[in-house]
Design a protein around this motif. Structure first.
Motif, short mmCIF file in Angstrom:
data_model
loop_
_atom_site.label_atom_id
_atom_site.label_comp_id
_atom_site.label_asym_id
_atom_site.label_seq_id
_atom_site.Cartn_x
_atom_site.Cartn_y
_atom_site.Cartn_z
N GLU A 1 -9.33 8.82 4.42
CA GLU A 1 -8.33 9.64 3.74
C GLU A 1 -8.99 10.62 2.78
O GLU A 1 -8.59 11.78 2.68
CB GLU A 1 -7.34 8.74 2.99
CG GLU A 1 -6.15 9.51 2.45
CD GLU A 1 -5.02 8.62 1.99
OE1 GLU A 1 -4.14 9.16 1.30
OE2 GLU A 1 -4.99 7.42 2.32
N ASP A 2 -10.02 10.18 2.09
CA ASP A 2 -10.73 11.08 1.18
C ASP A 2 -11.43 12.19 1.95
O ASP A 2 -11.40 13.36 1.54
CB ASP A 2 -11.74 10.29 0.34
CG ASP A 2 -12.30 11.12 -0.80
OD1 ASP A 2 -11.51 11.76 -1.53
OD2 ASP A 2 -13.54 11.12 -0.98
N ALA A 3 -12.05 11.86 3.07
CA ALA A 3 -12.71 12.89 3.89
C ALA A 3 -11.68 13.89 4.45
O ALA A 3 -11.93 15.10 4.48
CB ALA A 3 -13.48 12.23 5.04
N ALA A 4 -10.53 13.38 4.88
CA ALA A 4 -9.48 14.27 5.39
C ALA A 4 -8.96 15.17 4.28
O ALA A 4 -8.70 16.36 4.49
CB ALA A 4 -8.34 13.45 5.98
N ARG A 5 -8.81 14.61 3.09
CA ARG A 5 -8.34 15.40 1.94
C ARG A 5 -9.32 16.53 1.64
O ARG A 5 -8.93 17.68 1.43
CB ARG A 5 -8.19 14.50 0.72
CG ARG A 5 -7.71 15.24 -0.54
CD ARG A 5 -7.81 14.35 -1.77
NE ARG A 5 -9.15 13.90 -2.06
CZ ARG A 5 -10.09 14.63 -2.67
NH1 ARG A 5 -9.84 15.85 -3.04
NH2 ARG A 5 -11.28 14.11 -2.90
N LYS A 6 -10.60 16.24 1.67
CA LYS A 6 -11.61 17.27 1.41
C LYS A 6 -11.58 18.34 2.49
O LYS A 6 -11.66 19.54 2.19
CB LYS A 6 -13.00 16.63 1.32
CG LYS A 6 -13.20 15.81 0.07
CD LYS A 6 -14.54 15.08 0.08
CE LYS A 6 -14.68 14.20 -1.15
NZ LYS A 6 -15.91 13.40 -1.10
N ARG B 1 -2.07 15.00 -1.70
CA ARG B 1 -3.16 14.39 -0.92
C ARG B 1 -4.15 13.68 -1.83
O ARG B 1 -4.65 12.60 -1.53
CB ARG B 1 -3.86 15.45 -0.07
CG ARG B 1 -3.07 15.90 1.12
CD ARG B 1 -3.89 16.79 2.04
NE ARG B 1 -4.31 18.02 1.41
CZ ARG B 1 -3.58 19.14 1.36
NH1 ARG B 1 -2.39 19.17 1.92
NH2 ARG B 1 -4.04 20.22 0.77
N TRP B 2 -4.44 14.29 -2.98
CA TRP B 2 -5.35 13.67 -3.94
C TRP B 2 -4.75 12.35 -4.44
O TRP B 2 -5.45 11.34 -4.51
CB TRP B 2 -5.61 14.62 -5.11
CG TRP B 2 -6.38 13.98 -6.22
CD1 TRP B 2 -7.74 13.75 -6.26
CD2 TRP B 2 -5.85 13.45 -7.43
NE1 TRP B 2 -8.07 13.10 -7.41
CE2 TRP B 2 -6.93 12.91 -8.16
CE3 TRP B 2 -4.57 13.37 -7.97
CZ2 TRP B 2 -6.76 12.31 -9.40
CZ3 TRP B 2 -4.41 12.77 -9.20
CH2 TRP B 2 -5.49 12.25 -9.91
N GLN B 3 -3.46 12.37 -4.78
CA GLN B 3 -2.81 11.14 -5.25
C GLN B 3 -2.82 10.07 -4.16
O GLN B 3 -3.05 8.89 -4.44
CB GLN B 3 -1.37 11.43 -5.68
CG GLN B 3 -1.29 12.20 -6.98
CD GLN B 3 0.13 12.64 -7.32
OE1 GLN B 3 0.97 12.77 -6.44
NE2 GLN B 3 0.38 12.88 -8.60
N SER B 4 -2.60 10.47 -2.94
CA SER B 4 -2.63 9.52 -1.82
C SER B 4 -4.02 8.92 -1.66
O SER B 4 -4.17 7.71 -1.43
CB SER B 4 -2.19 10.23 -0.53
OG SER B 4 -2.17 9.34 0.54
N ALA C 1 0.84 -1.20 0.00
CA ALA C 1 0.00 0.00 0.00
C ALA C 1 0.87 1.24 0.00
O ALA C 1 1.80 1.37 0.78
CB ALA C 1 -0.92 0.00 1.22
N SER C 2 0.55 2.13 -0.91
CA SER C 2 1.24 3.42 -0.93
C SER C 2 0.28 4.46 -0.40
O SER C 2 -0.87 4.18 -0.09
CB SER C 2 1.73 3.73 -2.34
OG SER C 2 0.68 3.55 -3.27
N GLY C 3 0.74 5.66 -0.28
CA GLY C 3 -0.08 6.67 0.36
C GLY C 3 0.10 6.57 1.86
O GLY C 3 1.18 6.23 2.34
N LEU C 4 -0.95 6.82 2.59
CA LEU C 4 -0.87 6.73 4.05
C LEU C 4 -0.65 5.28 4.45
O LEU C 4 -1.30 4.38 3.96
CB LEU C 4 -2.13 7.28 4.70
CG LEU C 4 -2.33 8.80 4.59
CD1 LEU C 4 -3.65 9.21 5.23
CD2 LEU C 4 -1.18 9.56 5.20
#
Length: 193
Positions: free
Chosen positions: A164-169, A88-91, A50-53
Motif C-alpha cells: 500500500e505504501d509503494a502504491a501510494r508513492k 491514500r496517506w491515511q490508508s 483493519a481500516s484502509g484497504l
C-alpha cells in the motif's frame, strides 16, 4: 495342581495385559484447544478491524479503483488530487498501524505459548499410555500450526502495508506529473517558443 497354577498364571497375565491396555487407553485430562483458538480469534478480530484497504478481495478491488485511478481526468481539481493523496496517506498509515497491532498480539501470544508448550511437553513425557501421549502430541502439533498461522497473518499484514505504501508513492508520482502538466499547460501562452 500344576494345571490350576498355570490357569492362575494365565489369569494374572490377562489381568496385567488388561491393566496395560487400560493405561494405554487413558485419555489426556487437558485440552489446549480453547487457548489456541482464543489466540487465533484475537488475531482474526484485529484483521477484521483493519481500516484502509480491505483484506476482502471484492472490497479491495473496489477500494483500489477508487484510491488508485489509472489516470486523472483533465477536469479534476488540484484540491481533489491533494485530498485523494491525503486519503491514500491515511490508508497507508492505518495499514502500518494494523501491522503493528498484529505484531503486538502475536508477541503476546508467543509469550503465552511458552507456558503452554512447557505444560504440553511435560504432559507428553509423563503420559501413562499411548493414547495420552498421542493426544498431547496432537496438541503440540496444534500449537505449532497456530504459530504458523500467526506467521502467515503477520506476513500478510506486513506485505499489505508495504504494498500500500509503494502504491501510494507511485500514485503520488502520477499525481505530481499531472499537476506539473497542468501547470505548464500547452506552452502556447509564451510567445516566441
Amino acid at each position: 495342581m500344576e494345571q490350576i497354577n498355570n490357569q492362575i498364571q494365565s489369569l494374572q497375565n490377562q489381568a496385567t495385559m488388561l491393566q496395560n491396555m487400560a493405561r494405554n487407553l487413558q485419555r489426556l485430562d487437558f485440552s489446549s484447544v480453547g487457548q489456541l483458538t482464543g489466540s487465533l480469534q484475537r488475531i482474526d478480530g484485529l484483521m477484521t478491524q483493519a481500516s484502509g484497504l480491505s483484506f476482502d478481495l471484492d472490497k479491495l478491488q473496489d477500494q483500489w479503483r477508487q484510491q488508485y485511478p489509472e489516470s486523472y481526468d483533465a477536469t479534476i481539481k488540484v484540491s481533489d488530487v491533494a485530498s485523494a493523496a491525503r486519503e491514500r496517506w491515511q490508508s497507508a498509515m492505518q495499514a502500518f498501524r494494523q501491522t503493528m497491532s498484529a505484531q503486538s498480539q502475536i508477541v503476546e501470544n508467543v509469550q503465552a505459548d511458552g507456558d503452554l508448550l512447557t505444560d504440553l511437553v511435560n504432559r507428553s513425557q509423563g503420559a501413562a499410555g499411548a493414547l495420552e501421549a498421542s493426544q498431547a502430541t496432537n496438541q503440540l502439533i496444534a500449537l505449532s500450526t497456530k504459530q504458523q498461522m500467526q506467521i502467515q497473518t503477520l506476513l500478510a499484514t506486513q506485505f499489505r502495508a508495504e504494498a500500500e505504501d509503494a502504491a501510494r508513492k507511485a500514485q503520488s508520482e502520477e499525481a505530481a506529473r499531472e499537476t506539473t502538466k497542468r501547470f505548464l499547460g500547452t506552452g502556447t501562452a509564451y510567445p516566441g517558443n
